[in-house]
Design a protein around this motif. Structure first.
Motif, short mmCIF file in Angstrom:
data_model
loop_
_atom_site.label_atom_id
_atom_site.label_comp_id
_atom_site.label_asym_id
_atom_site.label_seq_id
_atom_site.Cartn_x
_atom_site.Cartn_y
_atom_site.Cartn_z
N MET A 1 0.95 -3.30 -18.54
CA MET A 1 -0.31 -3.22 -17.78
C MET A 1 -0.07 -3.53 -16.30
O MET A 1 -0.52 -2.79 -15.44
N PRO A 2 0.62 -4.62 -16.03
CA PRO A 2 0.94 -4.89 -14.62
C PRO A 2 1.74 -3.76 -14.01
O PRO A 2 1.55 -3.40 -12.85
N TYR A 3 2.63 -3.18 -14.77
CA TYR A 3 3.46 -2.07 -14.27
C TYR A 3 2.60 -0.88 -13.91
O TYR A 3 2.78 -0.26 -12.87
N LEU A 4 1.61 -0.59 -14.76
CA LEU A 4 0.70 0.53 -14.49
C LEU A 4 -0.11 0.30 -13.25
O LEU A 4 -0.32 1.23 -12.45
N MET A 5 -0.53 -0.90 -13.04
CA MET A 5 -1.32 -1.22 -11.85
C MET A 5 -0.47 -1.08 -10.58
O MET A 5 -0.96 -0.62 -9.55
N VAL A 6 0.79 -1.49 -10.72
CA VAL A 6 1.69 -1.35 -9.55
C VAL A 6 1.87 0.12 -9.19
O VAL A 6 1.80 0.52 -8.03
N VAL A 7 2.08 0.91 -10.23
CA VAL A 7 2.27 2.36 -9.99
C VAL A 7 1.02 2.97 -9.40
O VAL A 7 1.07 3.76 -8.44
N THR A 8 -0.09 2.57 -9.94
CA THR A 8 -1.38 3.12 -9.44
C THR A 8 -1.59 2.69 -7.99
O THR A 8 -2.04 3.48 -7.14
N GLY A 9 -1.26 1.44 -7.68
CA GLY A 9 -1.43 0.97 -6.30
C GLY A 9 -0.52 1.70 -5.33
O GLY A 9 -0.91 2.06 -4.22
N LEU A 10 0.74 1.90 -5.79
CA LEU A 10 1.67 2.63 -4.92
C LEU A 10 1.19 4.07 -4.70
O LEU A 10 1.27 4.61 -3.58
N SER A 11 0.71 4.66 -5.75
CA SER A 11 0.20 6.04 -5.63
C SER A 11 -0.99 6.12 -4.68
O SER A 11 -1.10 7.03 -3.84
N ALA A 12 -1.86 5.14 -4.82
CA ALA A 12 -3.04 5.14 -3.93
C ALA A 12 -2.61 4.93 -2.48
O ALA A 12 -3.14 5.55 -1.55
N GLY A 13 -1.64 4.00 -2.33
CA GLY A 13 -1.17 3.76 -0.96
C GLY A 13 -0.49 4.98 -0.37
O GLY A 13 -0.67 5.31 0.81
N LEU A 14 0.31 5.65 -1.20
CA LEU A 14 1.00 6.86 -0.72
C LEU A 14 -0.01 7.95 -0.35
O LEU A 14 0.11 8.62 0.69
N LEU A 15 -1.02 8.08 -1.20
CA LEU A 15 -2.07 9.09 -0.93
C LEU A 15 -2.82 8.77 0.34
O LEU A 15 -3.10 9.65 1.16
N ALA A 16 -3.09 7.48 0.53
CA ALA A 16 -3.79 7.08 1.77
C ALA A 16 -2.94 7.36 2.99
O ALA A 16 -3.43 7.79 4.05
N TRP A 17 -1.65 7.03 2.82
CA TRP A 17 -0.73 7.27 3.97
C TRP A 17 -0.68 8.77 4.30
O TRP A 17 -0.71 9.16 5.46
N ILE A 18 -0.60 9.59 3.21
CA ILE A 18 -0.55 11.04 3.43
C ILE A 18 -1.83 11.53 4.12
O ILE A 18 -1.80 12.34 5.06
#
Length: 439
Positions: free
Chosen positions: A1-18
């Motif tokens: 679960m923590p791993y999924l949240m990390v991945v989701t956060g990184l994805s959101a951050g990457l999308l925001a950066w893009i």
């Protein structure tokens, strides 16, 4: 679960950066585009200012006489404003630019709002034609200037053109000047100039020149009245077949001697053939002064002269005159070519030459002047022409038949002054050369 949240956060951050980078890039592009547009706008403003400045400079130069600028402006206006194009072409044309003159010849008639457009086109066409220096073109241009046809009236410039054409021996220009210097437009009148130009036209062999020169001597325009000289020039026209001249020279011979009467009969006969109906009545009055033998002789001469005029289109000058001189022992004014050349230069001293009988004219001079009148005439013809008499007999008969014969010169001059010539000669004052005497 923590791993999924990390991945989701990184994805959101990457999308925001893009998304940030995309929007940042779009904003930068918009900024660059805006700056480019602003730069282009500033450049366009500078360009427009330069064009305005250039046009103002062109207009200024055109207004101050720069031909290339005038042509450039005229060309710009041709498709949008014909009147303005004509205005600028006119300025260049008046500076003697042939491109502008040709353009005006083409464009003026296209200006439908100008009632003088067609006349202006003809004027500029004539300006271009006159550049070749041909006498006829110069004369036509001079007339347009004098009359103000298609241009402003400029009498001085027009007369210069006509004078140049006359100096090049254009007969029409000579006759025009001869009439001009006596017209209401030439103040004061210059009768001597009028005479000289008419005389120069006569010297070139022009019938109107003959008539107008005779008229000058008849009424004393520029020279003293002289019936002999008037008769000479009238007879030059008469032997060229001019009916009015034949009528007038017959009147001058219609005096008090048999010689005059016979010659008057001849010229009246020829004038009648040329359509002057009143010549027949005048001839019938003259014939009453002649005896039957003389009438038969003079009819023979009239027929011979008629054939000479009709059959020989290149009849040499003086042929008829010298024939009549020889037949009837006439005296008269017979100028030499040298006399005519001197007079054409304005030297009136040559007018002091004396009258001379034909027998005193040297045979070489007769040949020089083209006398061929007796060719084909037998001795019988010559005697028949004189009514069967020799020249001596004819002169003796004249003296016997006419009591005034011993004062012929004085009587003739008196008759010359009293003749009512105005009816036949008024046309020469106005330059109208129509045959006024025809019915």
């Amino acid at each position: 679960m923590p791993y999924l949240m990390v991945v989701t956060g990184l994805s959101a951050g990457l999308l925001a950066w893009i998304l940030y980078r995309v929007f940042a890039s779009q904003g930068k592009q918009q900024q660059l585009l805006l700056e480019k547009r602003q730069k282009e706008a500033r450049y366009q403003q500078v360009l427009e200012k330069a064009k305005i400045a250039e046009r103002e400079e062109k207009i200024f130069k055109a207004q101050t006489g720069h031909v290339s600028s005038q042509l450039s402006l005229a060309k710009e206006y041709e498709l949008t404003n014909v009147r303005e194009a004509i205005n600028w072409y006119d300025k260049a044309a008046k500076l003697d630019n042939i491109i502008a003159q040709n353009a005006l010849a083409r464009l003026c008639r296209a200006d439908i709002d100008d009632p003088e457009g067609e006349a202006k086109s003809r004027y500029w066409e004539q300006v271009v034609k006159a550049k070749c220096g041909e006498s006829k073109e110069l004369f036509e241009l001079g007339l347009l200037l004098i009359r103000g046809q298609g241009t402003d009236i400029d009498v001085e410039a027009g007369l210069e053109m006509v004078q140049e054409a006359a100096d090049k021996e254009l007969i029409a220009a000579m006759l025009f000047l001869g009439d001009w210097y006596l017209s209401e437009f030439a103040q004061p009148h210059q009768p001597l100039e009028a005479f000289l130009w008419r005389f120069r036209a006569a010297k070139q062999g022009d019938i109107n020149g003959f008539m107008k020169t005779a008229f000058c001597y008849q009424v004393g325009i520029g020279v003293s009245k002289d019936c002999h000289r008037a008769m000479y020039w009238l007879e030059r026209a008469a032997e060229r077949g001019d009916g009015e001249a034949q009528m007038l020279v017959a009147k001058m011979h219609n005096r008090t001697t048999m010689t005059d009467a016979t010659i008057a009969y001849i010229w009246y006969s020829l004038a009648y053939v040329n359509g002057y109906k009143q010549a027949k009545e005048a001839r019938d009055e003259v014939v009453q002064l002649l005896d039957i033998d003389t009438i038969l002789g003079v009819q023979n001469v009239a027929n011979k002269v008629y054939k000479m005029l009709k059959q020989d289109e290149d009849l040499a000058p003086h042929s008829v005159m010298y024939l009549l001189d020889k037949l009837y022992g006439r005296e008269g004014y017979r100028p030499t070519e040298e006399n005519l050349e001197t007079l054409a230069l304005g030297d009136l001293a040559s007018e002091m030459s004396t009258l001379q009988p034909v027998d005193n004219i040297g045979s070489a001079e007769i040949v020089q002047n083209g006398y061929k009148g007796e060719e084909g005439w037998s001795e019988t013809d010559m005697r028949a022409a004189k009514g069967g008499l020799t020249t001596h007999d004819l002169q003796a008969s004249t003296a016997t038949s006419f009591s005034a014969a011993n004062s012929e010169s004085q009587t003739s001059m008196s008759g010359y002054q009293q003749q009512p010539w105005q009816a036949s000669w008024d046309s020469l004052l106005s330059g109208n050369d129509d045959n006024q005497g025809k019915s």
